[in-house]
Design an enzyme around this catalytic site. Sequence first.
Site, PDB file in Angstrom:
ATOM      1  N   GLY A   9      29.421 -17.493 -33.565  1.00 59.27           N
ATOM      2  CA  GLY A   9      28.256 -17.036 -32.783  1.00 59.27           C
ATOM      3  C   GLY A   9      26.821 -16.962 -33.249  1.00 59.27           C
ATOM      4  CD  GLU A  70      36.673 -17.184 -34.251  1.00 58.02           C
ATOM      5  OE1 GLU A  70      36.770 -17.333 -33.057  1.00 58.02           O
ATOM      6  OE2 GLU A  70      35.929 -16.308 -34.668  1.00 58.02           O
ATOM      7  N   GLY A 122      25.787  -8.479 -35.315  1.00 63.59           N
ATOM      8  CA  GLY A 122      24.982  -8.848 -34.166  1.00 63.59           C
ATOM      9  C   GLY A 122      24.226  -7.510 -34.050  1.00 63.59           C
TER      10      GLY A 122
HETATM   11  P1  ATP Z   1      31.627 -14.654 -34.427  1.00 64.87           P
HETATM   12  O1  ATP Z   1      32.660 -14.800 -35.690  1.00 64.87           O
HETATM   13  O2  ATP Z   1      31.469 -13.144 -34.044  1.00 64.87           O
HETATM   14  O3  ATP Z   1      31.478 -15.763 -33.602  1.00 64.87           O
HETATM   15  P2  ATP Z   1      29.863 -15.643 -36.659  1.00 64.87           P
HETATM   16  O4  ATP Z   1      31.069 -16.236 -37.320  1.00 64.87           O
HETATM   17  O5  ATP Z   1      28.694 -16.600 -36.623  1.00 64.87           O
HETATM   18  O6  ATP Z   1      30.079 -14.826 -35.387  1.00 64.87           O
HETATM   19  P3  ATP Z   1      29.449 -14.470 -39.301  1.00 64.87           P
HETATM   20  O7  ATP Z   1      28.620 -15.732 -39.621  1.00 64.87           O
HETATM   21  O8  ATP Z   1      30.468 -14.134 -40.147  1.00 64.87           O
HETATM   22  O9  ATP Z   1      29.668 -14.556 -37.802  1.00 64.87           O
HETATM   23  O10 ATP Z   1      28.070 -13.155 -39.446  1.00 64.87           O
HETATM   24  C1  ATP Z   1      27.221 -13.316 -38.667  1.00 64.87           C
HETATM   25  C2  ATP Z   1      26.401 -12.013 -39.263  1.00 64.87           C
HETATM   26  O11 ATP Z   1      25.900 -12.084 -40.417  1.00 64.87           O
HETATM   27  C3  ATP Z   1      24.919 -11.905 -38.429  1.00 64.87           C
HETATM   28  O12 ATP Z   1      25.087 -10.990 -37.112  1.00 64.87           O
HETATM   29  C4  ATP Z   1      24.087 -11.093 -39.538  1.00 64.87           C
HETATM   30  O13 ATP Z   1      24.384  -9.669 -39.413  1.00 64.87           O
HETATM   31  C5  ATP Z   1      24.661 -11.836 -40.862  1.00 64.87           C
HETATM   32  N1  ATP Z   1      23.882 -12.524 -41.369  1.00 64.87           N
HETATM   33  C6  ATP Z   1      23.982 -13.015 -42.744  1.00 64.87           C
HETATM   34  N2  ATP Z   1      23.153 -14.092 -43.081  1.00 64.87           N
HETATM   35  C7  ATP Z   1      22.397 -14.204 -42.074  1.00 64.87           C
HETATM   36  C8  ATP Z   1      21.425 -15.299 -41.606  1.00 64.87           C
HETATM   37  N3  ATP Z   1      20.968 -15.805 -42.513  1.00 64.87           N
HETATM   38  N4  ATP Z   1      20.923 -15.281 -40.404  1.00 64.87           N
HETATM   39  C9  ATP Z   1      21.334 -14.566 -39.411  1.00 64.87           C
HETATM   40  N5  ATP Z   1      22.390 -13.856 -39.595  1.00 64.87           N
HETATM   41  C10 ATP Z   1      22.887 -13.391 -40.913  1.00 64.87           C
HETATM   42 MG    MG Z   2      33.025 -15.726 -37.381  1.00 67.95          MG
END
Ligand code: ATP
Ligand code: MG
Length: 266
Positions: A9, A70, A122
């Site tokens: 996301g 996933e 988030g």
């Molecule tokens: P989901 O699995 O819920 O669909 P995702 O896989 O995108 O989301 P992750 O990538 O594991 O989730 O984590 C997203 C979180 O990581 C963000 O909400 C924020 O708190 C943190 N984060 C770390 N680095 C960054 C970045 N460079 N930009 C934005 N958020 C970041």
């Molecule tokens: Mg994820």
Amino acid sequence: MIVGIDAGGTLIKVAYTEKGVLQFVKYPVAEIEKVAAWVNGLDNSKVCVTGGKSGVLLSLLDKKAKEMVEFEATHHGVQFLLDRMKREEKEYLVTNVGTGTSIHCIQSNEQVRLGGSGVGGGTLIGLSRLLTGVTDFEEIVELAGSGSRDRVDLKVKHIYEGKEPPIPGELTASNFGNHLFTACGELTKEELLAAVVGLVGETVSTVSVQAAKQCDVDIIIYIGSSFIHNPLLKEVVESYTILRGATPLFLENGEFSGAVGAMSEI
Ligand code: ATP
Ligand code: MG
């Protein structure tokens, strides 16, 4: 080249092997077209995608790619990364603190999703922005690291004044509940951001420990990009998990579990 992509996301995580060495790269989800163009430009590649935005990514690819659920990808990736750390855990809980939080029990080599929480990375970004105006993740975690939660949160020991509490006094009785009306105007960004990290970390670890008890495992493996460059969140989650009676483990490159797991499907 074998490529695994977890399009989440918030962030797109890419894992691939180059000359036999595993490489990790991540991009904001706004750059999904750039990721697609990179994949489209690869010769002799095999690609597998996973994550909530995998449908969007697939629609942008002009070559065939596999797709993986996933939760299964994450499960396989966690096992791979555990092996890489020479860990031998077979039964454990996985808490993925991504945009939201997802909790899985791994037993007999199978994963079952136990639940989750809307409080996750988030929330960390969203609440931080609302309270302080700071939008950049790196800046949020840096400022939070030097803030104190003392004037914002209420601890159990504060309620049980002059008396031994029946539960550990260091537990938070109320996040943001420390009579804010007296200090509200003077709270610094650092204090507010530290309290946001505390709220997210304590919620995530509290629900995780309860889930671990439910499926009778002791080890909780925490993954997700929310922990990147975020020692304060790690510290809160680690201490709260121990305080509540389970054993925390942070996986090296854990945020790439889904991407690595997707590679294993090829
Ligand atoms: P989901 O699995 O819920 O669909 P995702 O896989 O995108 O989301 P992750 O990538 O594991 O989730 O984590 C997203 C979180 O990581 C963000 O909400 C924020 O708190 C943190 N984060 C770390 N680095 C960054 C970045 N460079 N930009 C934005 N958020 C970041
Ligand atoms: Mg994820």
